[in-house]
Design a protein around this motif. Structure first.
Motif, PDB file in Angstrom:
ATOM      1  N   ILE A   1       0.897  -1.051   0.024  1.00 31.90           N
ATOM      2  CA  ILE A   1       0.257  -0.153  -0.183  1.00 31.90           C
ATOM      3  C   ILE A   1       0.996   1.317  -0.146  1.00 31.90           C
ATOM      4  N   MET A   2       1.676   1.394   0.462  1.00 30.26           N
ATOM      5  CA  MET A   2       2.623   2.299   0.950  1.00 30.26           C
ATOM      6  C   MET A   2       3.471   1.940  -0.693  1.00 30.26           C
ATOM      7  N   ASN A   3       3.834   1.529  -1.228  1.00 29.17           N
ATOM      8  CA  ASN A   3       4.699   0.882  -2.339  1.00 29.17           C
ATOM      9  C   ASN A   3       6.404   1.689  -1.853  1.00 29.17           C
ATOM     10  N   LEU A   4       6.714   1.033  -0.477  1.00 31.83           N
ATOM     11  CA  LEU A   4       7.817   1.321  -0.472  1.00 31.83           C
ATOM     12  C   LEU A   4       9.189   0.468  -1.123  1.00 31.83           C
ATOM     13  N   LYS A   5      10.135   1.244  -1.539  1.00 30.97           N
ATOM     14  CA  LYS A   5      11.209   0.777  -1.791  1.00 30.97           C
ATOM     15  C   LYS A   5      11.621   0.463  -0.933  1.00 30.97           C
ATOM     16  N   HIS A   6      12.205   0.290   0.819  1.00 32.40           N
ATOM     17  CA  HIS A   6      12.991  -0.688   1.353  1.00 32.40           C
ATOM     18  C   HIS A   6      12.408   0.132   2.631  1.00 32.40           C
ATOM     19  N   VAL A   7      11.685  -1.589   3.103  1.00 31.74           N
ATOM     20  CA  VAL A   7      11.586  -1.580   4.669  1.00 31.74           C
ATOM     21  C   VAL A   7      12.480  -1.906   5.900  1.00 31.74           C
ATOM     22  N   VAL A   8      12.402  -1.468   7.197  1.00 34.38           N
ATOM     23  CA  VAL A   8      13.143  -2.428   8.095  1.00 34.38           C
ATOM     24  C   VAL A   8      12.173  -3.263   8.870  1.00 34.38           C
ATOM     25  N   VAL A   9      12.671  -4.342   9.215  1.00 31.89           N
ATOM     26  CA  VAL A   9      11.386  -4.406   9.539  1.00 31.89           C
ATOM     27  C   VAL A   9      11.947  -4.988  11.403  1.00 31.89           C
ATOM     28  N   THR A  10      11.865  -4.316  12.633  1.00 31.37           N
ATOM     29  CA  THR A  10      13.124  -4.888  14.266  1.00 31.37           C
ATOM     30  C   THR A  10      11.460  -5.333  14.242  1.00 31.37           C
ATOM     31  N   ALA A  11      12.066  -5.364  15.770  1.00 29.13           N
ATOM     32  CA  ALA A  11      10.995  -6.204  17.024  1.00 29.13           C
ATOM     33  C   ALA A  11      11.089  -5.931  18.896  1.00 29.13           C
ATOM     34  N   VAL A  12      10.815  -6.907  19.293  1.00 27.64           N
ATOM     35  CA  VAL A  12      11.297  -6.922  20.646  1.00 27.64           C
ATOM     36  C   VAL A  12      11.738  -7.510  21.158  1.00 27.64           C
ATOM     37  N   ALA A  13      11.938  -7.373  22.392  1.00 24.10           N
ATOM     38  CA  ALA A  13      13.143  -9.352  22.521  1.00 24.10           C
ATOM     39  C   ALA A  13      12.272 -10.054  23.436  1.00 24.10           C
ATOM     40  N   ARG A  14      11.569 -11.014  22.799  1.00 26.83           N
ATOM     41  CA  ARG A  14      10.852 -12.463  23.094  1.00 26.83           C
ATOM     42  C   ARG A  14      11.763 -13.369  23.618  1.00 26.83           C
ATOM     43  N   ASP A  15      12.113 -13.128  24.764  1.00 25.84           N
ATOM     44  CA  ASP A  15      13.304 -13.696  25.495  1.00 25.84           C
ATOM     45  C   ASP A  15      11.426 -15.503  26.080  1.00 25.84           C
ATOM     46  N   ASP A  16      10.753 -15.197  25.610  1.00 28.68           N
ATOM     47  CA  ASP A  16       9.894 -15.999  26.088  1.00 28.68           C
ATOM     48  C   ASP A  16       9.725 -16.998  24.976  1.00 28.68           C
ATOM     49  N   LEU A  17      10.101 -16.962  24.371  1.00 29.53           N
ATOM     50  CA  LEU A  17       9.396 -17.533  22.824  1.00 29.53           C
ATOM     51  C   LEU A  17      11.172 -18.611  22.267  1.00 29.53           C
ATOM     52  N   LYS A  18      11.038 -19.903  22.509  1.00 29.78           N
ATOM     53  CA  LYS A  18      12.095 -20.631  22.080  1.00 29.78           C
ATOM     54  C   LYS A  18      13.013 -20.055  20.673  1.00 29.78           C
ATOM     55  N   ASP A  19      12.362 -19.916  19.535  1.00 33.25           N
ATOM     56  CA  ASP A  19      13.155 -19.258  18.153  1.00 33.25           C
ATOM     57  C   ASP A  19      13.124 -17.691  18.827  1.00 33.25           C
TER      58      ASP A  19
END
Length: 311
Positions: free
Chosen positions: A102-120
């Protein structure tokens, strides 16, 4: 480098070079509406990034934050909420990919919170987000910014096998200050993640970020640069730490634009393909330009190697 030790008054009044111009134009409002409608989070909002109005209002770029909005760590520099996450939204990768289209992005950054509760550590959701964006917008370059995910090799491999265009993991501060600044994180574990990522996918650029103003010395800053280069990190960003609230670590020094300029020159002399340095620089600041710079350098290196082989 010149001394710039702040007084109590300076803590309350930032230097002029840290003043920003708010831009709440239609692009900014439209992007904010899109995020809310798709139940998406951005580090731009959650971490109170000072560049949000420039990126959303002028460049029309954003850094998506997946895996929810609650982090399992309580780093003393970060404004993201801390607690026990209650959600793991497996439909999130498709919503992020749809928003990129929808945004027609040429470059996208994907980050995340730390999820130490998940094995992966959330690595599978990261990988699926990369794959979803590739399917729906194959010409968009993708940068990912995960936590250390416990330093587990399989978690790193999950992400690298999905082949992002850039792997970004932030060292954040110097070795000495890491235990005080970064909850549960280890300086050497971050370096190891960056080294392993490069070993798994040698052609994918790696990147890391350093924030200044927490009491580090000039020699320690140079040590970080050397440590990153020793682990084959290609791109570095250097910015000013800004205290999100009174509960967070105080700013001990405001670096001037000239000092950041000097550090950028030093970083480039040490072999980084690109270095973005400045008071308002954050990890994903002008990320689209960084991926282009890295790509050009890879092309130049390839042409040089080919010329050497043919000579």
């Amino acid at each position: 480098m010149t001394s710039c030790k702040p007084t109590k008054k300076e803590h309350q009044r930032k230097p002029d070079w840290l003043k920003i111009k708010l831009n709440t134009n239609e692009d900014y409002k439209g992007l904010k509406k899109l995020m809310r409608e798709n139940n998406l989070h951005t580090v731009c909002e959650e971490a109170r990034c000072p560049n949000i109005h420039e990126c959303w209002g002028s460049r029309r770029t954003a850094t998506f934050m997946i895996l929810g909005a609650v982090c399992t760590r309580a780093c003393r520099f970060c404004a993201v909420k801390t607690g026990l996450p209650t959600e793991l939204d497996l439909a999130e990768p498709e919503r992020v990919a749809d928003s990129v289209v929808i945004m027609n992005l040429k470059h996208v950054v994907v980050t995340a919170v730390a999820r130490d509760d998940l094995k992966d550590g959330g690595s599978e959701v990261f990988a699926e987000t990369i794959r979803a964006i590739r399917r729906k917008n194959p010409f968009t370059s993708i940068e990912v910014l995960p936590s250390d995910m416990g330093g587990i090799e399989k978690n790193i491999r999950n992400i690298m096998d999905a082949k992002p265009d850039i792997l970004n993991h932030n060292i954040e501060t110097v070795r000495r200050l890491t235990p005080r600044v970064r909850a549960r994180a280890k300086y050497d574990r971050s370096l190891e993640l960056l080294r392993r990522a490069k070993e798994m996918q040698p052609t994918i650029p790696t990147k890391s970020s350093l924030m200044l103003g927490l009491g580090e010395t000039h020699e320690e800053i140079l040590e970080v640069m050397d440590d990153l280069r020793a682990n084959n990190v290609d791109i570095m960003t250097i910015g000013q730490y800004l205290q999100p609230s009174k509960k967070h670590l105080p700013v001990l020094k405001y670096y001037s634009p000239a000092e950041f300029g000097e550090l950028r020159k030093i970083a480039m002399s040490k072999g980084f393909s690109h270095c973005e340095a400045g008071p308002l620089v954050r990890s994903s600041y002008h990320a689209d330009e960084q991926v282009n710079a890295a790509a050009k350098q890879r092309q130049a290196q390839g042409e040089e190697q080919l010329a050497t082989q043919n000579s």
